[in-house]
Scaffold this motif. Sequence first.
Motif, PDB file in Angstrom:
ATOM      1  N   ASP A 203      16.627  22.628 -20.880  1.00 26.25           N
ATOM      2  CA  ASP A 203      17.542  21.497 -20.757  1.00 26.25           C
ATOM      3  C   ASP A 203      16.847  20.367 -19.992  1.00 26.25           C
ATOM      4  O   ASP A 203      16.526  20.524 -18.812  1.00 26.25           O
ATOM      5  CB  ASP A 203      18.807  21.937 -20.021  1.00 26.25           C
ATOM      6  CG  ASP A 203      19.928  20.911 -20.093  1.00 26.25           C
ATOM      7  OD1 ASP A 203      19.696  19.798 -20.596  1.00 26.25           O
ATOM      8  OD2 ASP A 203      21.048  21.227 -19.644  1.00 26.25           O
ATOM      9  N   ILE A 204      16.613  19.240 -20.664  1.00 23.00           N
ATOM     10  CA  ILE A 204      15.892  18.134 -20.015  1.00 23.00           C
ATOM     11  C   ILE A 204      16.813  17.069 -19.437  1.00 23.00           C
ATOM     12  O   ILE A 204      16.339  16.050 -18.931  1.00 23.00           O
ATOM     13  CB  ILE A 204      14.909  17.461 -20.991  1.00 23.00           C
ATOM     14  CG1 ILE A 204      15.659  16.764 -22.144  1.00 23.00           C
ATOM     15  CG2 ILE A 204      13.877  18.455 -21.516  1.00 23.00           C
ATOM     16  CD1 ILE A 204      14.834  15.752 -22.893  1.00 23.00           C
TER      17      ILE A 204
ATOM     18  N   GLY B 123      21.441  30.976 -21.635  1.00 23.73           N
ATOM     19  CA  GLY B 123      20.150  31.265 -22.228  1.00 23.73           C
ATOM     20  C   GLY B 123      19.118  30.195 -21.938  1.00 23.73           C
ATOM     21  O   GLY B 123      18.113  30.073 -22.652  1.00 23.73           O
ATOM     22  N   ILE B 124      19.352  29.425 -20.891  1.00 21.12           N
ATOM     23  CA  ILE B 124      18.443  28.343 -20.503  1.00 21.12           C
ATOM     24  C   ILE B 124      17.485  28.859 -19.439  1.00 21.12           C
ATOM     25  O   ILE B 124      17.908  29.381 -18.411  1.00 21.12           O
ATOM     26  CB  ILE B 124      19.237  27.136 -19.985  1.00 21.12           C
ATOM     27  CG1 ILE B 124      20.093  26.559 -21.113  1.00 21.12           C
ATOM     28  CG2 ILE B 124      18.317  26.065 -19.413  1.00 21.12           C
ATOM     29  CD1 ILE B 124      21.159  25.583 -20.647  1.00 21.12           C
TER      30      ILE B 124
ATOM     31  N   GLU C 282      31.704  21.031 -19.718  1.00 15.11           N
ATOM     32  CA  GLU C 282      31.312  22.387 -20.109  1.00 15.11           C
ATOM     33  C   GLU C 282      29.860  22.411 -20.575  1.00 15.11           C
ATOM     34  O   GLU C 282      29.398  21.503 -21.275  1.00 15.11           O
ATOM     35  CB  GLU C 282      32.219  22.863 -21.247  1.00 15.11           C
ATOM     36  CG  GLU C 282      31.903  24.263 -21.759  1.00 15.11           C
ATOM     37  CD  GLU C 282      32.733  24.648 -22.969  1.00 15.11           C
ATOM     38  OE1 GLU C 282      32.483  25.737 -23.510  1.00 15.11           O
ATOM     39  OE2 GLU C 282      33.599  23.853 -23.376  1.00 15.11           O
ATOM     40  N   ASN C 283      29.159  23.458 -20.199  1.00 18.24           N
ATOM     41  CA  ASN C 283      27.811  23.678 -20.699  1.00 18.24           C
ATOM     42  C   ASN C 283      27.919  24.304 -22.098  1.00 18.24           C
ATOM     43  O   ASN C 283      28.332  25.446 -22.237  1.00 18.24           O
ATOM     44  CB  ASN C 283      27.030  24.589 -19.756  1.00 18.24           C
ATOM     45  CG  ASN C 283      25.549  24.614 -20.068  1.00 18.24           C
ATOM     46  OD1 ASN C 283      25.146  24.531 -21.218  1.00 18.24           O
ATOM     47  ND2 ASN C 283      24.726  24.736 -19.037  1.00 18.24           N
ATOM     48  N   CYS C 284      27.530  23.549 -23.113  1.00 24.90           N
ATOM     49  CA  CYS C 284      27.736  23.974 -24.504  1.00 24.90           C
ATOM     50  C   CYS C 284      26.438  24.312 -25.220  1.00 24.90           C
ATOM     51  O   CYS C 284      26.405  24.388 -26.458  1.00 24.90           O
ATOM     52  CB  CYS C 284      28.425  22.849 -25.280  1.00 24.90           C
ATOM     53  SG  CYS C 284      30.025  22.336 -24.652  1.00 24.90           S
ATOM     54  N   MET C 285      25.363  24.498 -24.490  1.00 17.96           N
ATOM     55  CA  MET C 285      24.062  24.645 -25.130  1.00 17.96           C
ATOM     56  C   MET C 285      23.998  25.834 -26.098  1.00 17.96           C
ATOM     57  O   MET C 285      23.468  25.709 -27.209  1.00 17.96           O
ATOM     58  CB  MET C 285      22.977  24.747 -24.065  1.00 17.96           C
ATOM     59  CG  MET C 285      22.706  23.455 -23.323  1.00 17.96           C
ATOM     60  SD  MET C 285      21.767  22.247 -24.298  1.00 17.96           S
ATOM     61  CE  MET C 285      20.091  22.856 -24.031  1.00 17.96           C
ATOM     62  N   ALA C 286      24.513  26.986 -25.700  1.00 18.11           N
ATOM     63  CA  ALA C 286      24.428  28.169 -26.559  1.00 18.11           C
ATOM     64  C   ALA C 286      25.226  27.978 -27.848  1.00 18.11           C
ATOM     65  O   ALA C 286      24.744  28.293 -28.948  1.00 18.11           O
ATOM     66  CB  ALA C 286      24.911  29.405 -25.808  1.00 18.11           C
ATOM     67  N   LYS C 287      26.429  27.450 -27.728  1.00 20.68           N
ATOM     68  CA  LYS C 287      27.257  27.212 -28.918  1.00 20.68           C
ATOM     69  C   LYS C 287      26.612  26.168 -29.825  1.00 20.68           C
ATOM     70  O   LYS C 287      26.612  26.308 -31.052  1.00 20.68           O
ATOM     71  CB  LYS C 287      28.655  26.756 -28.501  1.00 20.68           C
ATOM     72  CG  LYS C 287      29.487  27.820 -27.816  1.00 20.68           C
ATOM     73  CD  LYS C 287      30.848  27.254 -27.399  1.00 20.68           C
ATOM     74  CE  LYS C 287      31.685  28.289 -26.673  1.00 20.68           C
ATOM     75  NZ  LYS C 287      32.988  27.721 -26.214  1.00 20.68           N
ATOM     76  N   ALA C 288      26.073  25.122 -29.223  1.00 22.19           N
ATOM     77  CA  ALA C 288      25.449  24.056 -30.008  1.00 22.19           C
ATOM     78  C   ALA C 288      24.209  24.582 -30.732  1.00 22.19           C
ATOM     79  O   ALA C 288      23.950  24.221 -31.888  1.00 22.19           O
ATOM     80  CB  ALA C 288      25.085  22.884 -29.105  1.00 22.19           C
TER      81      ALA C 288
END
Length: 230
Positions: free
Chosen positions: A3-4, A33-34, A197-203
Motif C-alpha cells: 500500500d503506497i 494481506g498487506i 474501511e481498508n478494502c484492499m483484499a476485496k478490491a
Amino acid sequence: MIDIHAHILPEVDDGSRSMEESLALLKESSQQGISDVVLTPHYRGNYLTERKELEEKFAALKEKAEQAGIPVRLYLGQEIYLDKDFKEFITTTETLDLNGSGYILVEFDFYEDTDIADVVYELNGLGYKKVIVAHFERYFHADLSDARSVKDVGGYIQVNADSILGKEGRAIKKKVMALFENGLVDFVAGDVHHNRENCMAKAFKVIKRKFGEIVANKVFLKNASKIIKG
C-alpha cells in the motif's frame, strides 16, 4: 500487497488520531494481506507538519509496531496537495517523496478544473520525474483523455481500493473500471483513514476476477515494489 498511500501516521492529519489507532490500522492492513505500507500524511491546509516531526513520529510508530509484533514493513512519504501556485510551493517547501525513491504522490482539488497532465509535465521540468497522481478517479474534472495525457508525459495513475468497490459512488466506480479497461492504472492503494474501511483484499479479488491475476499483481504489488526498492 503493498500500500503506497495510507494515512496511518498518528496525529498529523485526518487519518489517525492516536498511536493506538495507528497500531489498529496497521493490524488491519496485515489482516488484509498487506506486507508493506508507505505512510503518506497530507501536506495541505491545516496539515503542514514539518519533516523532522514526521520522521520522529514515524520512528516511534515503527518501534511500537515492531514491539506489538505487527508484520508490516513501514516507509515514509507524503501526499502533497498542489494548486495553481504549485511551482512556487514545490520549489520553496521541503516535502517528502516515497521512501526516498524519487516518486512523489500528489493530489489536486476534486472539483476545480485543473490540467493535471500539464502540472505533471511542469514538475518533470523541475526535476520531479516520477509523479504519481493520487486517487485520479475522484477528480470530477478529469476523464480518460486526461489520464492518457498524464501517462503520455510520464506520470503515473493511482486509484483507491474503495472506489473499485463502489463506496465512493457509482460514477466513480464506473470511471475506475474504464481506467482499468484502457490499461491506465499503475497502482491501487488503500488511502486508509480511521473512518475509511481498508478494502484492499476485496478490491484485489474484484480486479483479479475482472482483469486477471497478472493485472491484479501488477497494480497491487509489483509496481509498488519498485518504489520501495528505489
